[in-house]
Write a protein that holds these residues in place. Structure first.
Motif, PDB file in Angstrom:
ATOM      1  N   LEU A 114      -3.512 -14.078  -6.324  1.00  0.00           N
ATOM      2  CA  LEU A 114      -2.365 -14.525  -7.102  1.00  0.00           C
ATOM      3  C   LEU A 114      -2.889 -15.319  -8.290  1.00  0.00           C
ATOM      4  N   SER A 115      -2.547 -14.864  -9.485  1.00  0.00           N
ATOM      5  CA  SER A 115      -3.086 -15.531 -10.669  1.00  0.00           C
ATOM      6  C   SER A 115      -2.174 -15.314 -11.868  1.00  0.00           C
ATOM      7  N   GLN A 116      -1.636 -16.415 -12.399  1.00  0.00           N
ATOM      8  CA  GLN A 116      -0.837 -16.400 -13.630  1.00  0.00           C
ATOM      9  C   GLN A 116       0.275 -15.348 -13.603  1.00  0.00           C
ATOM     10  N   GLY A 117       0.970 -15.281 -12.502  1.00  0.00           N
ATOM     11  CA  GLY A 117       2.109 -14.371 -12.386  1.00  0.00           C
ATOM     12  C   GLY A 117       1.754 -12.948 -12.032  1.00  0.00           C
ATOM     13  N   ASN A 118       0.476 -12.643 -11.833  1.00  0.00           N
ATOM     14  CA  ASN A 118       0.045 -11.310 -11.423  1.00  0.00           C
ATOM     15  C   ASN A 118      -0.516 -11.372  -9.995  1.00  0.00           C
ATOM     16  N   TYR A 119      -0.416 -10.252  -9.308  1.00  0.00           N
ATOM     17  CA  TYR A 119      -0.962 -10.221  -7.949  1.00  0.00           C
ATOM     18  C   TYR A 119      -1.717  -8.914  -7.711  1.00  0.00           C
ATOM     19  N   LYS A 120      -2.589  -8.986  -6.744  1.00  0.00           N
ATOM     20  CA  LYS A 120      -3.305  -7.803  -6.274  1.00  0.00           C
ATOM     21  C   LYS A 120      -3.425  -7.945  -4.757  1.00  0.00           C
ATOM     22  N   LEU A 121      -2.956  -6.925  -4.027  1.00  0.00           N
ATOM     23  CA  LEU A 121      -2.972  -6.956  -2.565  1.00  0.00           C
ATOM     24  C   LEU A 121      -3.674  -5.701  -2.055  1.00  0.00           C
ATOM     25  N   VAL A 122      -4.630  -5.888  -1.154  1.00  0.00           N
ATOM     26  CA  VAL A 122      -5.364  -4.771  -0.564  1.00  0.00           C
ATOM     27  C   VAL A 122      -5.325  -4.914   0.948  1.00  0.00           C
ATOM     28  N   LEU A 123      -4.980  -3.831   1.626  1.00  0.00           N
ATOM     29  CA  LEU A 123      -4.939  -3.814   3.091  1.00  0.00           C
ATOM     30  C   LEU A 123      -5.957  -2.804   3.591  1.00  0.00           C
ATOM     31  N   ILE A 124      -6.943  -3.285   4.317  1.00  0.00           N
ATOM     32  CA  ILE A 124      -8.027  -2.444   4.820  1.00  0.00           C
ATOM     33  C   ILE A 124      -7.849  -2.296   6.331  1.00  0.00           C
ATOM     34  N   HIS A 125      -7.508  -1.095   6.782  1.00  0.00           N
ATOM     35  CA  HIS A 125      -7.294  -0.886   8.212  1.00  0.00           C
ATOM     36  C   HIS A 125      -8.629  -0.942   8.952  1.00  0.00           C
ATOM     37  N   ASN A 126      -8.602  -1.547  10.127  1.00  0.00           N
ATOM     38  CA  ASN A 126      -9.848  -1.766  10.862  1.00  0.00           C
ATOM     39  C   ASN A 126     -10.474  -0.482  11.396  1.00  0.00           C
ATOM     40  N   THR A 127      -9.636   0.539  11.661  1.00  0.00           N
ATOM     41  CA  THR A 127     -10.184   1.744  12.291  1.00  0.00           C
ATOM     42  C   THR A 127      -9.808   3.042  11.584  1.00  0.00           C
ATOM     43  N   ASP A 128      -8.705   3.069  10.873  1.00  0.00           N
ATOM     44  CA  ASP A 128      -8.203   4.316  10.292  1.00  0.00           C
ATOM     45  C   ASP A 128      -8.181   4.225   8.767  1.00  0.00           C
TER      46      ASP A 128
END
Length: 216
Positions: A114-128
């Motif tokens: 979260l930075s200056q009104g922008n976001y980046k979200l990453v979801l890394i599945h543990n197995t798949d």
């Protein structure tokens, strides 16, 4: 009259007394059962008489009970959703939530920036690897309602090759700081914000809660 006297004499005869007693007991038992049935019917009739026409119509409607069960289940789910595990922090400031955050649970590792009104979200599945997700865009914070607004990004597609977009729709969360942790929860109805039935992010989190630590 002679017939009745003959019947009485027959019943009183010594050899027929046992049968007469059994017959007499049967007549008494029949009378008792009949009285009980009449009394029960009368009491039930009185109860039904107190019902309104609408209640009686509902009772006859086969789908009425199904609708009642569905409504009770819906209310139970809503009540469960209204009970937040972590209290709201409506005075939270943007400076408290900005930075890089790391989340780990049984299914995913999540990285949130979260930075200056922008976001980046990453979801890394543990197995798949097929369940890898990303989302980029802007966010705004009103009280403790953090709203993510995804946007298409060719650069993000190249950066996260092999990942799928989490969603193209806006999704809100309740945000709070619990010590050094950043906690995201599903908003309750009193938050006054629309929440999709299937929350694209929190529905895949245990108990619909995501707990982040500072990324080190």
């Amino acid at each position: 009259m002679n017939k009745i006297q003959k019947i009485v004499q027959f019943l009183l005869a010594k050899e027929n007394r046992l049968g007469a007693i059994i017959l007499f007991i049967g007549i008494i038992a029949l009378g008792f059962v009949s009285f009980a049935a009449i009394d029960r019917f009368a009491s039930h009739s009185g109860q039904y008489a107190e019902l309104s026409e609408e209640e009686i119509a509902n009772f006859r409607d086969e789908s009425y009970f199904e609708r009642r069960i569905e409504e009770e289940n819906r209310q139970r789910v809503e009540q469960e959703q209204e009970r937040l595990r972590y209290e709201r922090q409506q005075d939270i400031k943007r400076a408290q939530i900005e930075g890089a955050w790391d989340m780990r649970n049984e299914a995913y590792r999540g990285l949130l920036q979260l930075s200056q009104g922008n976001y980046k979200l990453v979801l890394i599945h543990n197995t798949d690897r097929r369940l890898q997700r990303y989302s980029v865009g802007t966010y705004d914070l009103k009280d403790d309602i953090l709203t993510f607004r995804p946007r298409y990004s060719a650069q993000a597609q190249r950066e996260f090759a092999g990942y799928s977009r989490l969603t193209a729709s806006t999704f809100p969360v309740l945000v709070s700081k619990q010590g050094s942790r950043l906690v995201l929860q599903r908003p309750t109805r009193d938050a006054g914000v629309f929440v999709p039935n299937y929350h694209p992010f929190l529905n895949i989190m245990p108990d619909e809660i995501a707990i982040f630590q500072t990324l080190k």
